[in-house]
Design a protein around this motif. Structure first.
Motif, PDB file in Angstrom:
ATOM      1  N   ASP A  23       0.812  -1.213   0.000  1.00  0.00           N
ATOM      2  CA  ASP A  23       0.000   0.000   0.000  1.00  0.00           C
ATOM      3  C   ASP A  23       0.851   1.272   0.000  1.00  0.00           C
ATOM      4  O   ASP A  23       0.581   2.211   0.764  1.00  0.00           O
ATOM      5  N   LEU A  24       1.852   1.312  -0.880  1.00  0.00           N
ATOM      6  CA  LEU A  24       2.685   2.506  -1.009  1.00  0.00           C
ATOM      7  C   LEU A  24       2.572   3.139  -2.397  1.00  0.00           C
ATOM      8  O   LEU A  24       3.313   4.081  -2.698  1.00  0.00           O
ATOM      9  N   THR A  25       1.665   2.683  -3.213  1.00  0.00           N
ATOM     10  CA  THR A  25       1.583   3.157  -4.595  1.00  0.00           C
ATOM     11  C   THR A  25       1.381   4.667  -4.671  1.00  0.00           C
ATOM     12  O   THR A  25       2.026   5.354  -5.479  1.00  0.00           O
ATOM     13  N   THR A  26       0.503   5.200  -3.839  1.00  0.00           N
ATOM     14  CA  THR A  26       0.177   6.625  -3.938  1.00  0.00           C
ATOM     15  C   THR A  26       1.297   7.535  -3.441  1.00  0.00           C
ATOM     16  O   THR A  26       1.300   8.732  -3.740  1.00  0.00           O
ATOM     17  N   VAL A  27       2.244   6.993  -2.685  1.00  0.00           N
ATOM     18  CA  VAL A  27       3.361   7.812  -2.180  1.00  0.00           C
ATOM     19  C   VAL A  27       4.699   7.287  -2.695  1.00  0.00           C
ATOM     20  O   VAL A  27       5.756   7.601  -2.145  1.00  0.00           O
ATOM     21  N   ALA A  28       4.642   6.521  -3.778  1.00  0.00           N
ATOM     22  CA  ALA A  28       5.843   5.842  -4.276  1.00  0.00           C
ATOM     23  C   ALA A  28       6.924   6.795  -4.752  1.00  0.00           C
ATOM     24  O   ALA A  28       8.106   6.446  -4.768  1.00  0.00           O
ATOM     25  N   ASP A  29       6.549   8.025  -5.123  1.00  0.00           N
ATOM     26  CA  ASP A  29       7.531   8.958  -5.662  1.00  0.00           C
ATOM     27  C   ASP A  29       7.971  10.010  -4.653  1.00  0.00           C
ATOM     28  O   ASP A  29       8.704  10.936  -4.995  1.00  0.00           O
ATOM     29  N   ARG A  30       7.559   9.830  -3.401  1.00  0.00           N
ATOM     30  CA  ARG A  30       8.042  10.699  -2.341  1.00  0.00           C
ATOM     31  C   ARG A  30       9.384  10.211  -1.808  1.00  0.00           C
ATOM     32  O   ARG A  30       9.667   9.012  -1.824  1.00  0.00           O
ATOM     33  N   ARG A  31      10.210  11.138  -1.313  1.00  0.00           N
ATOM     34  CA  ARG A  31      11.521  10.783  -0.753  1.00  0.00           C
ATOM     35  C   ARG A  31      11.320   9.879   0.457  1.00  0.00           C
ATOM     36  O   ARG A  31      10.603  10.215   1.406  1.00  0.00           O
ATOM     37  N   ALA A  32      11.960   8.715   0.444  1.00  0.00           N
ATOM     38  CA  ALA A  32      11.746   7.714   1.494  1.00  0.00           C
ATOM     39  C   ALA A  32      12.230   8.190   2.860  1.00  0.00           C
ATOM     40  O   ALA A  32      11.709   7.760   3.893  1.00  0.00           O
ATOM     41  N   GLY A  33      13.212   9.083   2.889  1.00  0.00           N
ATOM     42  CA  GLY A  33      13.714   9.583   4.160  1.00  0.00           C
ATOM     43  C   GLY A  33      12.671  10.357   4.944  1.00  0.00           C
ATOM     44  O   GLY A  33      12.792  10.507   6.163  1.00  0.00           O
ATOM     45  N   GLY A  34      11.631  10.841   4.273  1.00  0.00           N
ATOM     46  CA  GLY A  34      10.577  11.581   4.937  1.00  0.00           C
ATOM     47  C   GLY A  34       9.389  10.725   5.338  1.00  0.00           C
ATOM     48  O   GLY A  34       8.398  11.244   5.850  1.00  0.00           O
ATOM     49  N   TYR A  35       9.493   9.430   5.135  1.00  0.00           N
ATOM     50  CA  TYR A  35       8.398   8.520   5.482  1.00  0.00           C
ATOM     51  C   TYR A  35       8.245   8.393   6.996  1.00  0.00           C
ATOM     52  O   TYR A  35       9.213   8.540   7.754  1.00  0.00           O
ATOM     53  N   SER A  36       7.045   8.060   7.423  1.00  0.00           N
ATOM     54  CA  SER A  36       6.810   7.713   8.823  1.00  0.00           C
ATOM     55  C   SER A  36       7.444   6.353   9.118  1.00  0.00           C
ATOM     56  O   SER A  36       7.843   5.626   8.201  1.00  0.00           O
ATOM     57  N   THR A  37       7.493   5.991  10.410  1.00  0.00           N
ATOM     58  CA  THR A  37       8.072   4.697  10.785  1.00  0.00           C
ATOM     59  C   THR A  37       7.338   3.547  10.109  1.00  0.00           C
ATOM     60  O   THR A  37       7.954   2.615   9.581  1.00  0.00           O
ATOM     61  N   GLY A  38       6.012   3.614  10.115  1.00  0.00           N
ATOM     62  CA  GLY A  38       5.237   2.547   9.496  1.00  0.00           C
ATOM     63  C   GLY A  38       5.459   2.451   8.001  1.00  0.00           C
ATOM     64  O   GLY A  38       5.533   1.349   7.444  1.00  0.00           O
ATOM     65  N   MET A  39       5.564   3.583   7.328  1.00  0.00           N
ATOM     66  CA  MET A  39       5.809   3.581   5.877  1.00  0.00           C
ATOM     67  C   MET A  39       7.184   3.015   5.561  1.00  0.00           C
ATOM     68  O   MET A  39       7.366   2.303   4.571  1.00  0.00           O
ATOM     69  N   LYS A  40       8.166   3.331   6.408  1.00  0.00           N
ATOM     70  CA  LYS A  40       9.509   2.774   6.212  1.00  0.00           C
ATOM     71  C   LYS A  40       9.485   1.257   6.364  1.00  0.00           C
ATOM     72  O   LYS A  40      10.160   0.533   5.619  1.00  0.00           O
ATOM     73  N   THR A  41       8.710   0.774   7.335  1.00  0.00           N
ATOM     74  CA  THR A  41       8.570  -0.667   7.526  1.00  0.00           C
ATOM     75  C   THR A  41       7.954  -1.311   6.290  1.00  0.00           C
ATOM     76  O   THR A  41       8.391  -2.371   5.831  1.00  0.00           O
ATOM     77  N   ARG A  42       6.932  -0.673   5.722  1.00  0.00           N
ATOM     78  CA  ARG A  42       6.281  -1.214   4.534  1.00  0.00           C
ATOM     79  C   ARG A  42       7.228  -1.204   3.334  1.00  0.00           C
ATOM     80  O   ARG A  42       7.217  -2.133   2.520  1.00  0.00           O
TER      81      ARG A  42
END
Length: 240
Positions: free
Chosen positions: A124-143
């Motif tokens: 479930d990362l398709t909609t944010v796939a082009d955002r810089r990963a360093g700015g992801y939340s902890t849960g998004m980084k886990t995903r």
């Protein structure tokens, strides 16, 4: 060699694995047997040796003793080609997008953009796939770390604390993802200290306490009375 899960009776076979760091005996007797097409949950309190065990399985650490077999054969670097993994926390390039990170890893495992899109959708990362990963939340980084592990449909997926940082919806999604991988005939080995999630997800449970395997079996065998918490506390030597 073929890495089809159906070929092997046991995917991971660890017998009496030992590991020492200086004077500290981190692992003294780790014995695990993971069958193909299952979800195997590795339980244990913080510091019990779960991450060290997975690191040895993946060749990140060398054991001091014991035997380790993967896919029916003695452990080798070649066998690691059949494993997708996320251990010791999410690992990625923070300056790249999620898609960019997956593209780097896809090149290493020899898969194309279609596989990247599939992995992004699974977590479930398709909609944010082009955002810089360093700015992801902890849960998004886990995903994202999980998506990297799933690239190429490896027959064995190893995940260290995959629920870390996820909200309730994300935890349920991760549970369903692990179950769907097993339903496809592949194998998942994951570590956790979240008893309810192991109970809801795993076919088989291993429990490590102070560097030793103290239990291996089904949930029914682990908690014959139905109270997984009490069984866990008893194995860990903690009064409920």
């Amino acid at each position: 060699m073929s890495l089809c899960a159906d070929t092997f009776r046991v995917i991971v076979d660890m017998q009496q694995i030992r590991k020492k760091f200086g004077r500290t005996q981190a692992l003294s007797d780790i014995t695990l047997s993971v069958a193909p097409g299952t979800v195997y949950g590795l339980l244990g309190p913080n510091g019990a040796g779960k991450s060290t065990t997975l690191s040895i399985l993946l060749g990140l650490l060398r054991p001091d003793g014991g035997t380790l077999r993967l896919f029916g054969r003695e452990w080798s670097r070649q066998a690691l080609a059949g494993i997708g993994a996320s251990v010791n926390g999410p690992s990625f390039y923070g300056h790249l997008s999620a898609r960019g990170n997956l593209r780097v890893h896809a090149h290493l495992v020899g898969v194309g953009d279609r596989e990247i899109d599939r992995a992004l959708a699974l977590v479930d990362l398709t909609t944010v796939a082009d955002r810089r990963a360093g700015g992801y939340s902890t849960g998004m980084k886990t995903r994202l770390a999980t998506a990297i592990a799933l690239l190429g449909d490896p027959p064995l997926v190893v995940l260290d604390e995959p629920q870390n940082g996820l909200d309730p919806a994300g935890i349920r999604q991760m549970r369903e993802l692990m179950r769907s991988i097993a339903a496809q005939g592949r194998t998942v080995l994951f570590s956790s200290h979240v008893l309810s999630e192991v109970a809801a997800t795993a076919d088989h449970i291993g429990c490590i306490v102070a560097g030793r395997t103290v239990f291996q079996g089904t949930l029914a065998e682990f908690a014959p009375t139905g109270n997984i918490e009490n069984s866990y506390f008893e194995l860990c030597g903690v009064r409920a």
